[in-house]
Design a protein around this motif. Structure first.
Motif, PDB file in Angstrom:
ATOM      1  N   GLN A 269       0.757  -0.677   0.028  1.00 21.77           N
ATOM      2  CA  GLN A 269      -0.376  -0.272   0.074  1.00 21.77           C
ATOM      3  C   GLN A 269       1.144   1.020  -0.445  1.00 21.77           C
ATOM      4  O   GLN A 269       2.294   1.301   0.581  1.00 21.77           O
ATOM      5  CB  GLN A 269      -0.826  -0.390   0.922  1.00 21.77           C
ATOM      6  N   TRP A 270       0.443   2.009  -0.550  1.00 20.67           N
ATOM      7  CA  TRP A 270       1.097   3.727  -0.793  1.00 20.67           C
ATOM      8  C   TRP A 270       0.954   3.955   0.938  1.00 20.67           C
ATOM      9  O   TRP A 270       0.161   4.287   0.951  1.00 20.67           O
ATOM     10  CB  TRP A 270       0.805   4.244  -1.989  1.00 20.67           C
ATOM     11  N   LEU A 271       1.902   5.148   1.155  1.00 24.91           N
ATOM     12  CA  LEU A 271       2.658   5.956   1.973  1.00 24.91           C
ATOM     13  C   LEU A 271       2.127   7.353   2.050  1.00 24.91           C
ATOM     14  O   LEU A 271       3.137   7.561   0.577  1.00 24.91           O
ATOM     15  CB  LEU A 271       3.567   5.084   2.818  1.00 24.91           C
ATOM     16  N   THR A 272       1.773   7.918   3.063  1.00 31.23           N
ATOM     17  CA  THR A 272       1.755   9.307   2.540  1.00 31.23           C
ATOM     18  C   THR A 272       3.458  10.056   3.842  1.00 31.23           C
ATOM     19  O   THR A 272       3.414   9.066   3.856  1.00 31.23           O
ATOM     20  CB  THR A 272       0.744  10.486   4.119  1.00 31.23           C
ATOM     21  N   THR A 273       3.774  11.270   3.396  1.00 32.56           N
ATOM     22  CA  THR A 273       4.355  11.809   4.508  1.00 32.56           C
ATOM     23  C   THR A 273       4.581  11.335   5.354  1.00 32.56           C
ATOM     24  O   THR A 273       5.645  11.510   5.899  1.00 32.56           O
ATOM     25  CB  THR A 273       4.619  13.472   4.232  1.00 32.56           C
ATOM     26  N   ASP A 274       3.386  11.205   6.306  1.00 36.32           N
ATOM     27  CA  ASP A 274       3.669  11.160   7.971  1.00 36.32           C
ATOM     28  C   ASP A 274       3.511   9.565   8.182  1.00 36.32           C
ATOM     29  O   ASP A 274       3.362   9.000   9.183  1.00 36.32           O
ATOM     30  CB  ASP A 274       2.681  11.953   8.689  1.00 36.32           C
ATOM     31  N   GLY A 275       3.256   9.274   7.072  1.00 33.30           N
ATOM     32  CA  GLY A 275       3.579   7.335   7.252  1.00 33.30           C
ATOM     33  C   GLY A 275       2.284   6.758   7.265  1.00 33.30           C
ATOM     34  O   GLY A 275       2.060   5.534   7.699  1.00 33.30           O
ATOM     35  N   ALA A 276       1.187   7.580   6.575  1.00 28.78           N
ATOM     36  CA  ALA A 276      -0.375   6.464   6.923  1.00 28.78           C
ATOM     37  C   ALA A 276      -0.357   6.222   5.622  1.00 28.78           C
ATOM     38  O   ALA A 276       0.200   6.666   4.697  1.00 28.78           O
ATOM     39  CB  ALA A 276      -1.838   8.402   7.436  1.00 28.78           C
ATOM     40  N   VAL A 277      -1.453   5.350   5.502  1.00 21.95           N
ATOM     41  CA  VAL A 277      -1.766   4.509   4.042  1.00 21.95           C
ATOM     42  C   VAL A 277      -2.544   6.033   3.286  1.00 21.95           C
ATOM     43  O   VAL A 277      -3.419   6.298   3.697  1.00 21.95           O
ATOM     44  CB  VAL A 277      -2.512   3.399   4.678  1.00 21.95           C
ATOM     45  N   TRP A 278      -2.170   5.789   2.173  1.00 17.87           N
ATOM     46  CA  TRP A 278      -2.590   6.995   1.020  1.00 17.87           C
ATOM     47  C   TRP A 278      -3.931   6.440   0.609  1.00 17.87           C
ATOM     48  O   TRP A 278      -4.133   4.878   0.351  1.00 17.87           O
ATOM     49  CB  TRP A 278      -1.500   7.278   0.376  1.00 17.87           C
ATOM     50  N   ASP A 279      -4.074   7.593   0.041  1.00 13.47           N
ATOM     51  CA  ASP A 279      -5.941   6.507  -0.737  1.00 13.47           C
ATOM     52  C   ASP A 279      -5.941   8.061  -1.331  1.00 13.47           C
ATOM     53  O   ASP A 279      -5.590   8.998  -1.377  1.00 13.47           O
ATOM     54  CB  ASP A 279      -6.954   6.443  -0.421  1.00 13.47           C
ATOM     55  N   ARG A 280      -6.592   7.664  -2.631  1.00 11.05           N
ATOM     56  CA  ARG A 280      -6.681   8.723  -4.440  1.00 11.05           C
ATOM     57  C   ARG A 280      -7.707  10.114  -3.475  1.00 11.05           C
ATOM     58  O   ARG A 280      -7.487  11.302  -4.054  1.00 11.05           O
ATOM     59  CB  ARG A 280      -7.218   7.858  -5.029  1.00 11.05           C
ATOM     60  N   SER A 281      -8.176  10.436  -2.378  1.00  9.99           N
ATOM     61  CA  SER A 281      -9.124  11.124  -1.926  1.00  9.99           C
ATOM     62  C   SER A 281      -7.974  12.191  -1.749  1.00  9.99           C
ATOM     63  O   SER A 281      -8.110  13.601  -1.952  1.00  9.99           O
ATOM     64  CB  SER A 281      -9.818  10.755  -0.857  1.00  9.99           C
ATOM     65  N   MET A 282      -6.800  11.613  -1.433  1.00 11.61           N
ATOM     66  CA  MET A 282      -5.457  13.012  -0.631  1.00 11.61           C
ATOM     67  C   MET A 282      -5.224  13.413  -1.510  1.00 11.61           C
ATOM     68  O   MET A 282      -4.456  14.552  -1.651  1.00 11.61           O
ATOM     69  CB  MET A 282      -4.752  11.486  -0.211  1.00 11.61           C
ATOM     70  N   GLY A 283      -4.308  12.852  -3.503  1.00  9.05           N
ATOM     71  CA  GLY A 283      -4.331  13.651  -3.622  1.00  9.05           C
ATOM     72  C   GLY A 283      -2.639  13.267  -3.646  1.00  9.05           C
ATOM     73  O   GLY A 283      -2.436  12.712  -3.602  1.00  9.05           O
ATOM     74  N   ASP A 284      -1.863  13.519  -5.550  1.00  9.91           N
ATOM     75  CA  ASP A 284      -0.436  12.897  -5.178  1.00  9.91           C
ATOM     76  C   ASP A 284       0.582  13.599  -4.265  1.00  9.91           C
ATOM     77  O   ASP A 284       1.439  12.984  -4.212  1.00  9.91           O
ATOM     78  CB  ASP A 284       0.164  12.546  -6.461  1.00  9.91           C
TER      79      ASP A 284
END
Length: 641
Positions: A269-284
């Motif tokens: 799963q893709w991660l965000t800059t703060d370590g959370a799991v990313w989803d498409r609603s968050m934007g690239d």
């Protein structure tokens, strides 16, 4: 067809699979104390490409490998010569923004007069290409104001080749208002061979991130890993960079950028800059991007070339150039060109096809032994094409050019070079001594050349008493040689080697006669001729003019990077001094930073010479490609040829 998301997913999987290899690379980098920590064969190939003949024999390179010398040669210092900026600016002109029918944008770059390379996910099919166009000069000018962009339609009906697996598309570009894109903006010469980059080196990216005006990433950008088909590197990129060229520090294309690499967890799963799991609603923008991925340019060349089906397509691919056609199954057009050249090529060069006047002859300088005359001719023609393009003129067909080749003959007659034996394993001897020829007469001429050149550059030797012999004479040359090096900002050994070969030619009658005979074997027998010569080739050309067949008329003589302004050269010519030869027009291209051209301009000495001064720095100051790219030189050649 592939989408950007597909490519990002695949890139993330490849990056995760290579974690053990990257960890091993980091261990090697720490142990060696250098960022360069690649496969030994890759390092050797890279060092050989960077240093050329100066690297010496394979045995020397292999011995140096064990001491870490080659790694230090490649990446010891991150400083770049100032020409890095000039070359980068010139290269950036060939990069354009692709505007799509649906409002999206990507990046593409010219790899031939009419050929544009980008990603499959930017142009997945001929229909999407037909509705798109590419804009050049979509950037800010030197004053910070927007330039006026020029738009060119794409022409997939003429050529469209695509490969979704490596995410690459090659498409023809239509002329706009009679202008061919490559003639105005130049193009990138793609190289099939290895040695363009190794792990730890810079990977520079030029493109249009998010469709903005052209931007360049040249800081905090390193090659991280090499895969069979892809490269992983760190650099600041955004989605609009898709289709950007990735360059080494010599501005050679090493990869076709296509995707960022997101950080993933063990589940993929893709991660965000703060370590959370990313989803498409968050934007690239929320994704933790850890690297970038691009397809290796050698793989792109092989894959796309294999897709060409018609004679017209394969003929158009010849625009990629000779060095892109080396290896992995050349196209029918390339085979036709190469076959024609080989039928008229031997050790002594390439005859023009067809052999009809007016004739154009290129006469090369020193240190070309072992090289393919076909490739050399293509390099010269590429420089000339840049110059002609700068004045809105079409390039000349390289097949029309005669290319006499005496490089192997000169190397055979000169014998093993002390320079190649000692450049890595330096014995502490000064460069003047290391480069000195072995014969007594040639050593004396070599000494005279260096002293003459240094004197013309303002050097005044200090009286040092009587010298006992040639050994003392040569040893005493180092101050003069160092003066030249300081004035030109070139390495003293680089300068010394060039004067050594001029001395060998001028002093040994057998060498001179053999070289002139070799050149005449591949020279027009009659008709008008434009003779373009470089470096030592200008000295050979001046002697050649005394031995041409009676039916040859030299309407234009071009000398570039020439030592003909030095008295120590002129008095040893077959002309017997600076007596203007029987030619129509004579143009001499020179540069104050070119240590071989010290003594220029030539008009005060020779008379009847049109001196053209260029403004290059470093080793590019002596480059024939740069001299031919000068619009004044190119225009004169174009007028006659």
């Amino acid at each position: 067809m592939s989408t950007l998301r597909d490519q990002q997913e695949a890139a993330a999987a490849r990056f995760a699979d290579r974690a053990p290899e990257r960890a091993e690379t980091e261990r090697k980098q720490e142990a060696l104390g250098t960022l360069v920590a690649d496969d030994p064969d890759q390092i050797e190939a890279r060092a050989e490409r960077l240093l050329g003949d100066a690297v010496g024999s394979r045995a020397v390179r292999q011995a140096a490998r064990h001491e870490g010398v080659l790694e230090r040669i490649i990446a010891e210092n991150d400083l770049q010569p100032s020409l890095f900026l000039g070359r980068g600016t010139a290269t950036a002109e060939s990069v354009g923004r692709i505007s799509l029918a649906d409002g999206g944008a990507g990046t593409g770059f010219l790899v031939g007069r009419r050929l544009l390379l980008t990603n499959n996910h930017v142009l997945p099919d001929a229909a999407s290409a037909a509705g798109a166009f590419v804009e050049f000069d979509f950037e800010l000018g030197p004053d910070g104001r927007p330039e006026a962009p020029a738009a060119f339609d794409l022409d997939p009906g003429t050529l469209f080749l695509t490969d979704a697996e490596i995410d690459a598309s090659l498409v023809a570009v239509a002329a706009a208002r009679g202008v061919v894109a490559g003639d105005k903006y130049g193009w990138n010469k793609l190289l099939k061979q290895q040695g363009k980059i190794v792990i730890g080196e810079a990977a520079n990216v030029i493109g249009h991130p998010s469709g903005r005006r052209k931007e360049i990433a040249v800081r905090h950008n390193r090659l991280l890993d090499q895969l069979p088909d892809f490269l992983h590197y760190e650099a600041d990129t955004e989605p609009g960079n898709s289709g950007s060229p990735v360059f080494n520090d010599q501005w050679e294309v090493v990869a076709l950028h296509h995707s960022g690499v997101p950080r993933t967890n063990d589940a993929g799963q893709w991660l965000t800059t703060d370590g959370a799991v990313w989803d498409r609603s968050m934007g690239d923008a929320a994704v933790a991007w850890v690297a970038n991925e691009g397809a290796r340019i050698s793989v792109v060349l092989t894959r796309l070339r294999a897709l060409a089906r018609t004679p017209a397509q394969t003929a158009l691919l010849d625009e990629l150039g000779a060095e892109a056609l080396v290896g992995a199954g050349p196209t029918e057009g390339a085979l036709r060109t190469t076959r024609t050249a080989r039928e008229s090529t031997g050790r002594t060069g390439i005859r023009a096809v067809p052999e009809t006047p007016p004739h154009l002859v290129f006469l090369h300088g020193r240190s070309q032994q072992g090289r393919d005359p076909l490739v050399l001719r293509a390099e010269w023609a590429g420089g000339l094409a840049r110059g002609l393009g700068a004045v809105g003129r079409a390039p000349l067909d390289p097949a029309r050019v005669w290319f006499p080749f005496y490089g192997d003959v000169l190397a055979e007659l000169a014998g093993p070079s002390a320079v190649e034996r000692t450049v890595i394993e330096d014995d502490g001897a000064p460069a003047a001594v290391r480069a000195a020829p072995s014969s007594t007469s040639a050593r004396a001429t070599y000494a005279a050349l260096i002293e003459d050149a240094a004197g013309l550059a303002g050097f005044r030797a200090q009286p040092s008493g009587e010298r006992e012999g040639l050994g003392d004479l040569v040893a005493g040359l180092q101050p003069a040689l160092s003066w030249l090096a300081d004035k030109s900002r070139l390495d003293d050994l680089f300068i010394a080697v060039r004067f050594r070969d001029v001395a060998l030619y001028l002093e040994d009658d057998a060498t001179r006669s053999r070289i002139l005979s070799t050149v005449l074997e591949t020279f027009p027998a009659s008709g008008p001729v434009t003779l373009v010569s470089h470096s030592l080739g200008t000295v050979v050309a001046m002697d050649l003019l005394t031995r041409l067949p009676a039916g040859v008329e030299v309407r234009l003589l071009v000398t570039a990077g020439s030592p003909l302004g030095m008295d120590s050269v002129n008095k040893r010519l077959l002309l017997g001094g600076p007596r203007r030869p029987d030619v129509g027009r004579w143009i001499n291209a020179w540069c104050p930073a070119d240590a071989v051209a010290i003594g220029a301009p030539l008009a005060p000495v020779w008379g009847g010479v049109e001196d053209v001064q260029t403004a290059k720095t470093g080793e590019s100051a002596h480059s024939i490609v740069e001299y031919l790219a000068d619009l004044r030189v190119a225009s004169a050649i174009g007028d006659e040829a």
